[in-house]
Scaffold this active site. Structure first.
Site, PDB file in Angstrom:
ATOM      1  CG  HIS A 197      -2.391   0.632   0.782  1.00 49.94           C
ATOM      2  ND1 HIS A 197      -2.356   1.603  -0.045  1.00 49.94           N
ATOM      3  CD2 HIS A 197      -3.468   0.652   1.453  1.00 49.94           C
ATOM      4  CE1 HIS A 197      -3.568   1.939  -0.068  1.00 49.94           C
ATOM      5  NE2 HIS A 197      -4.408   1.560   0.849  1.00 49.94           N
ATOM      6  CG  ASP A 201      -4.072   4.075  -5.775  1.00 47.95           C
ATOM      7  OD1 ASP A 201      -4.640   3.155  -6.655  1.00 47.95           O
ATOM      8  OD2 ASP A 201      -3.407   4.946  -6.017  1.00 47.95           O
TER       9      ASP A 201
END
Ligand code: CAO
Length: 227
Positions: A197, A201
């Site tokens: 992350h 995204d």
């Protein structure tokens, strides 16, 4: 008795990567037919032809649309390198445990090529004879745990790669046809993605997964990318 440990980053390294999961289900109905249609051609060449060659090809086609997922990230996140070649690792369950060789340059290979390479790697992995070259330089990983069973999984990133997918068991289950109330039997496979992350995204992962799923649900759409 002592067993050699796998070549794998320390668990602390993997766990320090903030990652997210994203899951979906894929209708494999058309792929079941496509595989049946091509299986004898592969077998005539002495090749076992599972669903994986299609899944690997679909992954490569989707990675071409989303190159940020075919990448390595520096441990301090100072740099993300998008890799030119789709060297897709395939987790293999062997008598000696898990090992993850990768198929180099999947973007340049035909389905039969991919099947041949998968067969070669699986034979070597079972015999414990994989070379370092087969294990090095992976850029993305798939884990077909569904060959053994299960639906969803929580795959562990193979850092410095930024994403991994685990495939569930293809199961025959009831599903509605489009927006109608008609229910039919459908071959459904689940997928569980995990991504770093810090550099990926959720929206990118979801769009990538949609593209990948589109190729698998309509295998003929892959023909548009033949060179
Ligand atoms: N759902 C349903 N059936 C599946 C399937 C799935 N997801 N994946 C494979 N199958 C079927 C194949 O189609 C084949 O059926 P037929 O004999 O009718 O042709 C049969 O199961 C055996 O397939 P296979 O396992 O020999 O071949 P594969 O190319 O699909 O997979 C490999 C190869 C090496 C990825 C797999 O054998 C394996 O080791 N999977 C486990 C991976 C693993 O351990 N992951 C966890 C990692 S974390 O510890």
């Amino acid at each position: 008795m002592r067993y050699p440990t796998r070549t794998y980053p320390p668990f602390s390294t993997v766990q320090s990567v903030p990652h997210f999961g994203y899951c979906d289900e894929v209708s494999m109905d058309q792929l079941v037919h496509a595989r049946a249609a091509l299986k004898s051609a592969a077998e005539a060449r002495g090749l076992k032809f599972s669903f994986l060659p299609f899944i690997l090809k679909a992954t490569s086609l989707a990675l071409s649309e989303f190159p940020s997922l075919n990448a390595h990230v520096a441990s301090d996140v100072s740099e993300v390198v998008h890799k030119g070649s789709h060297n897709i690792g395939v987790a293999m369950d062997t008598p000696r445990g898990l090992i993850v060789p990768n198929i180099k340059a999947v973007q340049e290979r035909s389905l039969l090529d991919i099947a041949a390479e998968l067969n070669r790697l699986q034979t070597l992995a079972s015999a414990g004879k994989l070379e370092q070259a087969d294990l090095a330089d992976g850029t993305f990983t798939l884990s077909n745990i569904g060959a053994i069973g299960g639906t969803y999984a929580s795959p562990v990133l193979s850092v410095p790669q930024v994403a991994i997918g685990a495939l569930g068991k293809i199961s025959r289950v009831p599903r509605f046809v489009g927006k109608t109330d008609t229910v039919v039997a459908s071959n459904i496979m689940t997928v569980s993605w995990a991504a770093d992350h810090r550099v990926v995204d959720g929206a990118t992962m979801a769009r990538f997964s949609n593209a990948w799923k589109g190729f698998l649900e309509s295998p003929v759409s892959m023909l548009a990318h033949l060179r």
